[in-house]
Design a protein around this motif. Structure first.
Motif, PDB file in Angstrom:
ATOM      1  N   HIS A   1      43.405  41.932  35.102  1.00 14.95           N
ATOM      2  CA  HIS A   1      43.087  42.102  33.685  1.00 14.95           C
ATOM      3  C   HIS A   1      41.698  42.701  33.516  1.00 14.95           C
TER       4      HIS A   1
ATOM      5  N   ARG B   1      51.881  39.033  43.164  1.00 14.37           N
ATOM      6  CA  ARG B   1      52.425  39.313  41.837  1.00 14.37           C
ATOM      7  C   ARG B   1      51.531  38.783  40.719  1.00 14.37           C
TER       8      ARG B   1
ATOM      9  N   ARG C   1      49.191  42.696  44.121  1.00 12.52           N
ATOM     10  CA  ARG C   1      50.604  43.054  44.279  1.00 12.52           C
ATOM     11  C   ARG C   1      51.331  42.050  45.166  1.00 12.52           C
TER      12      ARG C   1
ATOM     13  N   ALA D   1      44.774  35.019  39.314  1.00 15.61           N
ATOM     14  CA  ALA D   1      44.702  36.297  38.596  1.00 15.61           C
ATOM     15  C   ALA D   1      43.328  36.512  37.990  1.00 15.61           C
TER      16      ALA D   1
ATOM     17  N   GLU E   1      48.635  39.714  37.929  1.00 14.90           N
ATOM     18  CA  GLU E   1      48.228  40.874  37.131  1.00 14.90           C
ATOM     19  C   GLU E   1      46.706  40.897  37.012  1.00 14.90           C
TER      20      GLU E   1
ATOM     21  N   SER F   1      40.722  39.358  39.123  1.00 11.68           N
ATOM     22  CA  SER F   1      40.301  40.299  38.071  1.00 11.68           C
ATOM     23  C   SER F   1      38.784  40.413  38.012  1.00 11.68           C
TER      24      SER F   1
END
Length: 155
Positions: A86, A82, A79, A100, A84, A104
């Motif tokens: 997966h 920003r 967060r 990311a 994501e 993940s």
């Protein structure tokens, strides 16, 4: 149904992709990414006193909690930047891989810790010793996510 072995293999693949792309110069961490990784390391201190995983002498709740803590830390990190998160099982990491994908991969193991803890609280069932030991080894000890900063040369 996916097995823990599938989950761990996928998590390792996603983390390795990000580390490889960083080492090969395809991903150069920025100041925010470096700080987030330092914050993750500080927040996930396993407090193992230098012992090596698996932590068979610790209570099951402590072992599962140590793994589950990674999930919350990684959600906050994602967060903050920003990024994501997966799903990793059944998916190849996009290339070049970056923050990311790294988050993940690690998150997948922490999230499994949360599932184990929820099942333990609900049913008093523990995961298989081999599975929790492998999760501990992925997150803690030499060459693990605990040593993540050593894999990056851009500090």
């Amino acid at each position: 149904m996916d097995t823990f072995a599938d989950l761990l293999d996928s998590a390792e693949e996603w983390c390795a992709a990000a580390i490889e792309d960083a080492q090969e110069g395809r991903w150069v961490r920025d100041a925010v990414e470096r700080q987030v990784m330092a914050d993750i390391a500080a927040a996930t201190n396993a407090l193992h006193g230098g012992r090596q995983a698996p932590f068979t002498g610790d209570a099951w709740q402590v072992r599962m909690g140590r793994i589950a803590n990674w999930a919350g830390v990684l959600r906050l990190a994602a967060r903050a930047g920003r990024w994501e998160l997966h799903p990793v099982v059944g998916h190849r990491p996009p290339r070049p891989a970056g923050m990311a994908e790294l988050l993940s991969g690690i998150y997948a193991i922490g999230e499994q810790g949360e599932r184990w803890m929820a099942r333990f609280l609900r049913e008093r069932r523990t995961p298989a010793e081999k599975e929790i030991a492998r999760a501990e080894g992925f997150l803690t000890g030499p060459g693990s996510m605990e040593d993540l900063h050593l894999f990056f040369y851009d500090d």
